[in-house]
Enzyme design. Structure first.
Site, mmCIF file in Angstrom:
data_model
loop_
_atom_site.group_PDB
_atom_site.id
_atom_site.type_symbol
_atom_site.label_atom_id
_atom_site.label_comp_id
_atom_site.label_asym_id
_atom_site.label_seq_id
_atom_site.Cartn_x
_atom_site.Cartn_y
_atom_site.Cartn_z
ATOM 1 C CB CYS A 116 -4.566 -10.562 -3.893
ATOM 2 S SG CYS A 116 -3.894 -9.529 -2.583
ATOM 3 C CD GLU B 145 -2.295 -9.754 -7.848
ATOM 4 O OE1 GLU B 145 -3.282 -9.754 -7.092
ATOM 5 O OE2 GLU B 145 -1.509 -8.794 -7.926
HETATM 6 N N1 THU Z 1 -4.943 -6.205 -3.986
HETATM 7 C C1 THU Z 1 -4.968 -7.145 -4.989
HETATM 8 O O1 THU Z 1 -5.991 -7.817 -5.195
HETATM 9 N N2 THU Z 1 -3.859 -7.306 -5.736
HETATM 10 C C2 THU Z 1 -2.761 -6.527 -5.670
HETATM 11 O O2 THU Z 1 -1.845 -6.731 -6.446
HETATM 12 C C3 THU Z 1 -2.685 -5.450 -4.676
HETATM 13 C C4 THU Z 1 -3.770 -5.412 -3.676
HETATM 14 C C5 THU Z 1 -6.166 -5.990 -3.206
HETATM 15 C C6 THU Z 1 -6.165 -6.496 -1.805
HETATM 16 C C7 THU Z 1 -7.245 -5.637 -1.168
HETATM 17 O O3 THU Z 1 -8.512 -6.214 -1.434
HETATM 18 C C8 THU Z 1 -7.141 -4.324 -1.924
HETATM 19 O O4 THU Z 1 -6.431 -4.608 -3.117
HETATM 20 C C9 THU Z 1 -6.431 -3.213 -1.161
HETATM 21 O O5 THU Z 1 -5.221 -3.643 -0.656
#
Ligand code: THU
Length: 130
Positions: A50, A52
């Site tokens: 992610c 974050e």
């Molecule tokens: N994702 C993030 O990077 N941060 C979040 O807070 C929510 C989800 C990403 C993970 C994945 O690559 C995509 O969003 C869909 O879930």
């Protein structure tokens, strides 16, 4: 540049060919330095990371371990909500009252705190008998 603008900028580098959901995150450390991260997906889906997590990894690699403020942005209909794992990752480096700004690409924002996102979080106190 504001943290939201930093997050918006790094979001352009997101690697999300599987979900097509690009996310950007930016945090200001206690030192004042700003770190950015974007989501990085993988064909083996669980290996993706992610935005974050990327920003936090950059922060630690940069020599900081305290988050003073963090912002996350995505092209979502309502301000993007950090996943459970990211809430725990943020809580590792941020006090409960640290401001978290969640945003959409349309300019809708929601201000919250680390404690509001992860009430009753697991912390080192629980391991005090170990
Ligand atoms: N994702 C993030 O990077 N941060 C979040 O807070 C929510 C989800 C990403 C993970 C994945 O690559 C995509 O969003 C869909 O879930």
């Amino acid at each position: 540049m504001s943290l939201i603008d930093e997050a918006r900028k790094v979001r352009e580098n997101a690697y999300a060919p599987y979900s097509n959901f690009n996310v950007g995150a930016a945090l200001r450390a206690a030192s004042g330095k700003v770190y950015q991260g974007c989501n990085v997906e993988n064909v083996a889906y669980p290996e993706g990371t992610c935005a974050e997590a990327g920003a936090i990894a950059a922060m630690v690699a940069g020599g900081d371990t305290t988050i003073a403020e963090i912002a996350v942005i995505a092209d979502s209909p309502k301000p993007v909500s950090p996943c459970g794992g990211c809430r725990q990752k943020i809580a590792e480096f941020a006090a409960g009252d640290v401001q978290v700004t969640l945003a959409t690409m349309d300019g809708i924002t929601h201000e919250t705190t680390v404690a509001a996102l992860l009430p009753g979080s697991f912390d080192a106190d629980y391991m005090s008998r170990s």
